[in-house]
Motif scaffolding. Structure first.
Motif, short mmCIF file in Angstrom:
data_model
loop_
_atom_site.label_atom_id
_atom_site.label_comp_id
_atom_site.label_asym_id
_atom_site.label_seq_id
_atom_site.Cartn_x
_atom_site.Cartn_y
_atom_site.Cartn_z
N SER A 202 49.13 -90.79 4.24
CA SER A 202 47.87 -90.23 4.79
C SER A 202 47.36 -91.12 5.91
N GLU A 203 47.54 -92.45 5.73
CA GLU A 203 47.11 -93.37 6.80
C GLU A 203 47.96 -93.16 8.05
N ASN A 204 49.28 -93.02 7.86
CA ASN A 204 50.15 -92.77 9.03
C ASN A 204 49.78 -91.44 9.69
N LEU A 205 49.46 -90.43 8.87
CA LEU A 205 49.08 -89.12 9.42
C LEU A 205 47.82 -89.26 10.28
N GLN A 206 46.83 -89.97 9.73
CA GLN A 206 45.56 -90.15 10.46
C GLN A 206 45.81 -90.89 11.78
N ASN A 207 46.61 -91.96 11.71
CA ASN A 207 46.89 -92.74 12.93
C ASN A 207 47.68 -91.91 13.95
N PHE A 208 48.56 -91.07 13.45
CA PHE A 208 49.38 -90.21 14.32
C PHE A 208 48.46 -89.24 15.08
N VAL A 209 47.53 -88.65 14.36
CA VAL A 209 46.59 -87.70 14.98
C VAL A 209 45.67 -88.44 15.95
#
Ligand SMILES: C[S@@+](CC[C@H](N)C(=O)[O-])C[C@H]1O[C@@H](n2cnc3c(N)ncnc32)[C@H](O)[C@@H]1O
Length: 319
Positions: free
Chosen positions: A86-93
């Protein structure tokens, strides 16, 4: 380079094309052009750790194995993976879909690695990621060229699939993982990078037989079956029944450590402490004797500090 870890007098070595061929278990003629280009343009220099420096690193590893800081794999770890991805997803966005945000946080930079039966300190702080890029490219080109579709199980942030999509634009690619954040990252990559890629929820402990594996397609895992520990049989049975044209597991393989040697003994103890994959190669060999699978390649390559997470097994289901 961290000078505390290496002696000033220690020679600097560099991985050559011949070294890569040997580490991949092949000849230089078999290394494709894009791998050669990556090898030529990347800093693959390193210094071997000797005498006290080597002892220090082994002590550090043994203390980590004995500490209570390490988690053990199992179904209970699902929320931890969900949180991480979820952290990677947030950073990706937030980064407007910067692909660098797909590098998992557990890939350590500027760290000692395992290479040629030695602990070595690379000059390039991203040595591990760069080496894996060459290895993936080699394996994908060699074994996936004819497959119309490729499935990665336990795909995490999908960075292996991005690499694959760049090599083969026409293939249908599927990223499967038990984390919804992983699925969402993969589907966001597909839209933003215009890649032929689909993210699907899938639990290897409890495989969904409704999932169709297209005829002639290929399957791979990287550091994902590791997470199944000794509970890989359900997933293996799923693969045997779905019969992809080829299966490749890039994983830590317990049976490949020679435990009469300290260097391998500590890696095996680390693997056991984490509860990583055990018995898988033995089981595949048993299935080969029973005429149910064909083993095509078993190869150690290199490893990060604690163990060789990038050994690979190539096999396929028979009849
Ligand atoms: C070490 S990561 C590797 C991720 C990716 N293959 C890579 O190379 O970066 C392990 C992955 O396996 C997934 N995983 C662990 N247990 C799983 C299970 N039972 N079913 C599906 N995925 C699982 C985790 O969510 C995580 O994405």
């Amino acid at each position: 380079m961290n000078s505390e870890l290496t002696d000033k007098n220690t020679e600097i070595s560099e991985l050559t094309l011949e070294d890569f061929a040997r580490l991949f278990g092949t000849t230089i003629d078999d290394i494709p052009d894009d791998c050669r280009e990556l090898i030529a343009k990347t800093d693959f220099r390193y210094k071997k750790l000797i005498s006290d420096k080597r002892k220090k690193i082994i002590l550090r590893i043994l203390k980590t194995i004995d500490s209570d800081s390490l988690s053990v794999v199992g179904a209970h770890r699902m929320p931890a993976w969900e949180k991480g991805w979820s952290e990677n997803l947030q950073n990706f966005v937030d980064s407007n879909f910067d692909l660098n945000e797909l590098i998992p946080k557990f890939v350590k930079r500027n760290e000692v690695i395992r290479l040629n039966s030695n602990y070595v300190l690379p000059t390039n702080k991203n040595f591990e990621t760069c080496f894996v890029e060459v290895l993936r490219t080699y394996i994908f080109r060699k074994y996936f060229s004819d497959a119309p579709a490729v499935y990665e199980f336990g795909c995490g942030t999908g960075l292996n699939l991005v690499n694959l999509a760049k090599l083969f634009q026409e293939k249908k690619l599927y990223g499967l993982d038990w984390s919804t954040a992983s699925r969402d990252i993969v589907n966001k990559i597909a839209i933003t990078q215009k890649m032929n890629l689909t993210g699907i929820l899938f639990d290897m402990y409890s495989p969904d037989y409704q999932l169709d594996i297209d005829k002639g397609s290929a399957v791979f895992t990287i550091g994902a079956m590791e997470q199944l520990g000794k509970n890989f049989e359900s997933f293996l049975q799923f693969l045997l029944e779905k019969r992809p044209s080829i299966c490749i597991n890039i994983e830590t393989i317990h049976e490949l450590y020679d435990q009469s040697v300290l260097f391998d003994y500590v890696a095996a103890k680390y693997l056991e402490r984490r509860g990583y994959l055990q018995g898988y190669l033995t089981r595949l060999r048993q299935l080969e004797v029973e005429g149910k699978v064909e083993m095509i390649k078993i190869q150690r390559t290199f490893g990060s500090l604690y163990h060789d997470g990038y050994s690979y097994i190539v096999w396929k289901s028979k009849a």
